[in-house]
Structures are given as structure tokens and as C-alpha cells.
Design a protein around this motif. Sequence first.
Motif, PDB file in Angstrom:
ATOM      1  N   LEU A 117      -5.824  32.458 -14.630  1.00  0.00           N
ATOM      2  CA  LEU A 117      -6.728  31.458 -15.201  1.00  0.00           C
ATOM      3  C   LEU A 117      -8.159  31.647 -14.717  1.00  0.00           C
ATOM      4  N   PHE A 118      -8.296  32.041 -13.440  1.00  0.00           N
ATOM      5  CA  PHE A 118      -9.638  32.153 -12.851  1.00  0.00           C
ATOM      6  C   PHE A 118     -10.165  33.592 -12.900  1.00  0.00           C
ATOM      7  N   GLY A 119      -9.479  34.462 -13.617  1.00  0.00           N
ATOM      8  CA  GLY A 119      -9.936  35.843 -13.715  1.00  0.00           C
ATOM      9  C   GLY A 119      -9.862  36.582 -12.393  1.00  0.00           C
ATOM     10  N   MET A 120      -8.914  36.210 -11.543  1.00  0.00           N
ATOM     11  CA  MET A 120      -8.767  36.856 -10.242  1.00  0.00           C
ATOM     12  C   MET A 120      -7.543  37.781 -10.254  1.00  0.00           C
ATOM     13  N   ASP A 121      -7.524  38.721  -9.312  1.00  0.00           N
ATOM     14  CA  ASP A 121      -6.328  39.536  -9.125  1.00  0.00           C
ATOM     15  C   ASP A 121      -5.284  38.728  -8.362  1.00  0.00           C
ATOM     16  N   ALA A 122      -4.040  39.129  -8.509  1.00  0.00           N
ATOM     17  CA  ALA A 122      -2.988  38.505  -7.703  1.00  0.00           C
ATOM     18  C   ALA A 122      -2.081  39.597  -7.176  1.00  0.00           C
ATOM     19  N   LYS A 123      -1.737  39.472  -5.907  1.00  0.00           N
ATOM     20  CA  LYS A 123      -0.854  40.447  -5.269  1.00  0.00           C
ATOM     21  C   LYS A 123       0.227  39.653  -4.550  1.00  0.00           C
ATOM     22  N   VAL A 124       1.460  39.955  -4.890  1.00  0.00           N
ATOM     23  CA  VAL A 124       2.573  39.186  -4.345  1.00  0.00           C
ATOM     24  C   VAL A 124       3.536  40.105  -3.608  1.00  0.00           C
ATOM     25  N   PHE A 125       3.771  39.795  -2.343  1.00  0.00           N
ATOM     26  CA  PHE A 125       4.827  40.495  -1.605  1.00  0.00           C
ATOM     27  C   PHE A 125       6.132  39.739  -1.832  1.00  0.00           C
ATOM     28  N   MET A 126       7.067  40.414  -2.466  1.00  0.00           N
ATOM     29  CA  MET A 126       8.320  39.756  -2.832  1.00  0.00           C
ATOM     30  C   MET A 126       9.443  40.345  -1.977  1.00  0.00           C
ATOM     31  N   VAL A 127      10.211  39.472  -1.350  1.00  0.00           N
ATOM     32  CA  VAL A 127      11.335  39.915  -0.511  1.00  0.00           C
ATOM     33  C   VAL A 127      12.162  40.944  -1.291  1.00  0.00           C
ATOM     34  N   ASN A 128      12.364  42.109  -0.698  1.00  0.00           N
ATOM     35  CA  ASN A 128      12.925  43.245  -1.434  1.00  0.00           C
ATOM     36  C   ASN A 128      14.238  42.922  -2.141  1.00  0.00           C
ATOM     37  N   VAL A 129      15.115  42.198  -1.450  1.00  0.00           N
ATOM     38  CA  VAL A 129      16.414  41.928  -2.059  1.00  0.00           C
ATOM     39  C   VAL A 129      16.252  41.059  -3.315  1.00  0.00           C
TER      40      VAL A 129
END
Lengths: 454, 454
Positions: A150-162
Motif C-alpha cells: 500500500l505504501f510502495g515499500m519493499d517487504a522482506k519476510v523470514f518465514m520459519v523453514n518448516v
Amino acid sequence: MIEPVRFELSARDLPETWYNIAADLDYVAPVLSPATGKPVTRDEMTRTMPEALVDQELSREAEFEIPGEVRQFYARWRPAPLLRARGLEKVLDTPARIYFKYEGVAPTGSFKPNSAIPQAYYNKRAGRTGLIAETGAGQWGSAVAFAASLFGMDAKVFMVNVSFQQKPYRRALMETFGASCTPSPSMETEAGRAVLKENPDHPGSLGIAKSEALQVAFSDPRWGYTRGSALNHVCAHQTVIGQEALLQMEMAGDYPDIVVGCAGGGSNLAGLSFPFLRAQLHGGPKIRFIAAEPAACPSLTQGRIAYDYSDTAGLTSLTRTHTLGHQFVPPSVHAGGLRAHNIAPLVSRVVEEGLMEAVALRQRDCFEAGVLFARTEGIVPAPESTHAIRGAVNEAIRCREEGVGKTILFGLSGHGNFDLSAYDRYLSGSLADDSIDPGALEHGLESIPKLVNA
Amino acid sequence: MIEPVRFELSARDLPETWYNIAADLDYVAPVLSPATGKPVTRDEMTRTMPEALVDQELSREAEFEIPGEVRQFYARWRPAPLLRARGLEKVLDTPARIYFKYEGVAPTGSFKPNSAIPQAYYNKRAGRTGLIAETGAGQWGSAVAFAASLFGMDAKVFMVNVSFQQKPYRRALMETFGASCTPSPSMETEAGRAVLKENPDHPGSLGIAKSEALQVAFSDPRWGYTRGSALNHVCAHQTVIGQEALLQMEMAGDYPDIVVGCAGGGSNLAGLSFPFLRAQLHGGPKIRFIAAEPAACPSLTQGRIAYDYSDTAGLTSLTRTHTLGHQFVPPSVHAGGLRAHNIAPLVSRVVEEGLMEAVALRQRDCFEAGVLFARTEGIVPAPESTHAIRGAVNEAIRCREEGVGKTILFGLSGHGNFDLSAYDRYLSGSLADDSIDPGALEHGLESIPKLVNA
């Protein structure tokens, strides 16, 4: 004539402020720095948090103005509906009137964007161009992905591997919103590399993912680190839920005797209950507030009130709250979220002061209530939300047994459209019930740090 | 001040009648019996349909009263919101104003319950205790499961076997609502056994599932057979969508120059557009109505207007409509629904009379628009609905190029929460684009029966 079943407000009724219950509590414990054991300084906090959020976090003011841009985004789905669960009442044959506040109409299907959007807003104003988060099941990660978009920003998500491997659709949801999603532990951070060196096949954990996200945020000022729950400002953002519900109960010509919310990190429960508690603290009718937590991770009913870390590795600040110990590991069979070893300090304090009770509910009982709700009300609830439903159903049954027509309001924090595999397991009888290994509980409680000044 | 973005009506504004466009058309072709080649009799129709629905099916009256009990259930989520897509407008840099009517707030996440609920109501009043349906992707099946649950009826769904295997979550959704779900072809019916005898590993088809469902309904009067699309009464039930949208456009102080809906069986498109078309036919402003169909299954743009069967085996009645031939098989790579070889006769007639245009859109173009919509508006659309979005986006881009600020309204017929695997394939580049094998088209068109009296 249609019997009233849904209570809708208009955009004019959108709250103009967030409510901060810290203003109405006698004592709010300071947060301690892990480095010094002393209260964290503003400087320490602003390393990962915009000034405006630090102000909210430390404030004892009762209200924070909601920025216009945030309200404009809220207006896409807020005010969220409050419904009377007439189908559920009927099948329970109860004299109780049951209402629920439904947050599943939000983008990404849960209450999480209520705080993801202001966090995106303040981070952007502070000059950050990206948002970073860790996620387990993916609810916070998808809310952050949406808010960043919505704000034109990047997003980076660390997701638990399992989870990354087992829940490709949650990952796909985040990617559809434009986020990049990294399985954790990863080779991108020191924390991740250290874990992988020891065990290249490590399944990951929320604690490790949090460490990775924090390291990226510490090392690169472009990234703003976001929090999905627990912190004071997150609880405040969520109070739009309860503020709307207050107006909607008035529309319904009714007022709750009992308010039930599911309790994990605590911000959804806080969001629904704190505005009603505020009314009570300022002379309004007394309400029984019930925190419905999973028997698999019962911080409020079996934890201790103590200073503890919020991650497994012990890298975060120390907060004084109900905790099972930062090394407590809940049984992996539990399908719902709510797997936090500790809870928002403001919720903890409210319980400590005797203003709210807590009840621990078992997984299969919760799913049973969730299926009953789906069949009578037409909404498949999130597994987390089934705890609130079970809590409400138990009270409605008690009303029937005692012949008392109380008014019960519960929070339906999200829909279960992404959780049908858990329903499939429940219906086929293969969903395990939770039981905590006493050893795990003991190990967890022993990991609570012994602080001299706490 | 918040810019208006969401236009919500109250329960008082719920439509009191369904609109039947047959009243406003010069010609409505009779339905023919496959046995006699002559118009089907009421007796033939009542074998699988309650009298009340037969009345609606054959009626040339403009309005049918919506029963109070149906309106009461509608009130749980209706009136559904109409939103202005300000985020999408901004990213397209268009002078057009884009609105969408959102049906994803409904139980089961699509417009289908609008007709499943009255069909359940009338079947129950006719003494039936169960509802039966066939389903491919599962949208109609889950709507029927939900409606049956509301009325305390059983639900039995024949689900195309390949979908049953590949979409366990859709099956789990139906089962959560209490339905029994049978993979088709099955051993439960003659039609199923015949297919399995030839090929024990048959993947199934919607035509076979329909035959199985019909055989159960013919042989056991407890079961009421339900229809998800195409029939006149189903189109009428869906007009609650457009009737609400008319009021909501008034709230917005605007009126559409263009109305776009996705076209498969046709009932969602009919539901949105027919009330606006009614206004036009009675002297209101002229609107461009656009049916957005998949290039993979382009009945309106490449089919012929002729009498044809609605199932592969040729067991159903014959209807005069745009058809690709009942033996046309769309390419299996198409991820969205809308895979019907023919379309609702009322929609077909409106196109034939020049009151509506049709456009065939390619799958990847539609997903591109769907992802753009998700990132700007926060809702992941159903793959079917992305066709309407693409159609609207194309018109909005044209507005930009021509410097004209038109008002565009499109139907967002459902959310895509159950379709994230298709988004995953699109984002990873592995979603095939559609292309029709000219041989398949020729084969299909050749299967249209040559009727003397048609």
C-alpha cells in the motif's frame, strides 16, 4: 421485517484515536535492556523503531491520534462488522445473546493489518523504504506484505523453514502482495549461517527467524523492523476493534456481560477488550473479561509473572509479563497459532490486577466449536479464533444450565480459509489433542532469567 | 476527512424482490425436452425442481418476492460492499473512476450463496430433506453445503475426481459445512459405474458429475437437485448484486458508463448487469455492458447461437444460447473456472440483441491484472474475477489514452483465498497461457445438435 443480525457503522464512525490502556493502569513495568539489565533507553529503541512508535510505546497518555492516511486505508474494510450469532444461539438452545466482532473481512483475513498499516506509515515517514518481519504461520508476514504494498515499500519476510515448505499458499499470498519470502534459517544473516553450520537441515523456529529479521534491520537502516503483537503500541493500534464494538453494541441496544478473546501474543484480545475495560474503569458496567488461551501454550494459567526474553536466543529486551520461559517449546501438534511463550505486558498486567480471567482450552474442543460455528454462521473461523468461540460457547451453555440470559461478545479475529488442512485433520480424527509434556513446562520455567532488580 | 472509498447499505436497503429480465425481453426461447424435442412440460421440470422454482423459471413477470427467511439469511453479509478502487486508479494513472461490487464477503467467499440459499429454501418447503449438486472447482458445492447446513438439510456433492484429489481444501471446506463429498465417477450411480467399467482411473468431468447428481435426484425424491448457474431463476436470484449496486452508485453520487462482469455460466454477470440494464431499458442512461470471458472457453465470441445440451453426455434439456458445442473441451491449463461451453440463455439473448458486448481475455493477462489489484486494493481476487478486473483495467487504460474520465463498475465475484496455487504458478512463470486447439473448437461446434425446429 428482518431481525437485526449485523451491525454496520459508516466511515464517519471510524475511531479517530487509538486507546492506550497504560494511561489507566497504576503500574507499567519498564522494559529492560539485555545488555545492561536497566530500562532500555530511547536511543536503544530507535535503532529498530521509528521515533513516533517509540513515543507510543513509552507513553502514559490515553489516546494517540490516528493519522489521516492510516484512517483512509482502514476505511477500505473498517468499521468491521459486528454480528449477532443467532444460528449458534439457536443450536445451543441458550437464553444468552451471542455477538461476535468479525475481523476476517480485512485484507489478508485477520486483524493483523490494523497494526501493520500504521507501522508501515511511521516507518515510511522515518525514511525507511522497506519493512521486515518474521513469520511462522504467515499471518503477520502477509499483513506486512500487504501494508508495504500500500505504501510502495519493499517487504522482506523470514518465514520459519518448516512452514515455508508446508504452507506454500501462505508464501504465495505474501508473494502475491509483492513481498520476498526467505526460508529461515537462511544464509543471508550471521544468525542463520551459524544455525545452518551446525545443522544444514534445521527446520527453523520463530526465535531464529526473529534474530535474522533483527540482524537485517540492525545492519541496514533502509529496513524497518515490524512487530505483530505484544508491544504496547501494537495493543493500542488494535483498539480500533473494541472502540467500534462499543458503538455497535449500542446500535444493538445491548451491552456485554462477558467479553471473550483468544490469547496468544495478546494484541487481538487487547484490541477488543481494552476499550470496554476503559469504560468499566471510568464507571461503566462491570464485565467479565476472559482470555481464552490454548492448553498447549498456557502462559496466563501456568506461566509466572517475571522478566523474560521474547525470543529463544535471548536477544530481545526483557519484559515483565506472564511467561512459560523463553525456551518453552509448545507441542508441535497444535494447529492454531497462539504459540507464544509470553504475552503482551499490558494484558498480563490486566490479568495480574484481577481485571481479566484466563482459561486454557484444548485443541479438539476448540475445533468442535469452530465447526459448529461454521455450520450455523457460515464462516470458517481461524484455528486461533476457535479458542474465543469455545470460550463463548462454554459461557452460553452455562447460561442455559443456569437459565440466565447474559450477553456474550467474542472476537472472531480471522477466517480459516488458509487453514483447511487443520479442519481436514480434525474432521478425519487425526488432529491430535494438546498435552504438554511436564518436562517441557519445567524446562521452560527454568529458562526464565533470574534478575536481581526484577 | 476520509475520501469515500466504501459504500455500505444497511439491512433496510436489502432488495425485497428478485428481478427477472425475461419480462423486459421481446423473445425468450422455450427450453426443449431431449426426449421429445418439444418444449419441456411443467411435469418434466418438477421431477427435479420445486414448483416455486419452476414458476420462476417459466415466468415473464418482472419481479419475484424474496421470502423473509431468505432475506434474513442474506442479511448476514448483504448488502455486500461496493468500493471505489482508488489504489488501482492511482497506479493506472487513469482519469477513470473505478468501482467494484465485492461478493467475496459472502460465506464460502463467492456470489454463489445468493442462489444456493433460495434453492435450499424452496426445496425444503417442497419436502426435500437433502440437496444434491455437482461441482468442479468447488464453489457451487461449498455454497450448497453451506445453504443446506443453514436449513438443517443434508448435502451431497459429486466432485470431479481430479479436483477431489487436487483440491483437498475445497473438499475440506464442504465437509466442514457438513456435506458429504463423493469423487465422481463413483460406484454410487449407474452413470458412474458405466464410466468406471470402461476406465477405472477416469479423472471425471463436470458432465459426468452432473449425470450422477441427476440420477440420484431422479431416483430418490428426498434429494433436491440444485443449479449453480445458467437457468433463468438462478440469474434472477443473483440480481440482488446489481440492485444493491444501483443504490450504492447513487450513494457515491456517480453512475457507470461501463459495467464489466466475468462470464462463465453467466449468473454472476447477469446478477450485476441486469438491474442496470433494466434501468436503461426503461429510459435510464445508456451503459456499455461488457462480458469478460476466457479465451480458453469463448462461448460468446466464438460460439454459435443454437439449441444445445448443457452436459457432455447430452442428458439435459436443450436451451437456445451461445454454445461452443456440448462436447467442447477447454484446455486443461486454464486455472480459472468459467469453463462452461454455453452460457445462460438470458445473457445470450441480451448479447444477441446488441445490449451487451463480449470480449475474450487471456489467462496471463487476467492474472497480471489480478496481482495488480491485490497489491493496490488488498484483496486477492478469484481467478474467475480477474477476467472482470482485466476488462475494467483495459477500459481504464483506454480512458487514460483518450483523456476521458469515465465511470467503470466491475463485479468482483469472489476472493481467491482458495486459489493461491494458481497465483503461485503465475508468479513463478509456470502458468500456461490459454490457446485453443482449432481442432477442439471444430469438434465442439460439430457436436451442436441439428434440430429441425430450432
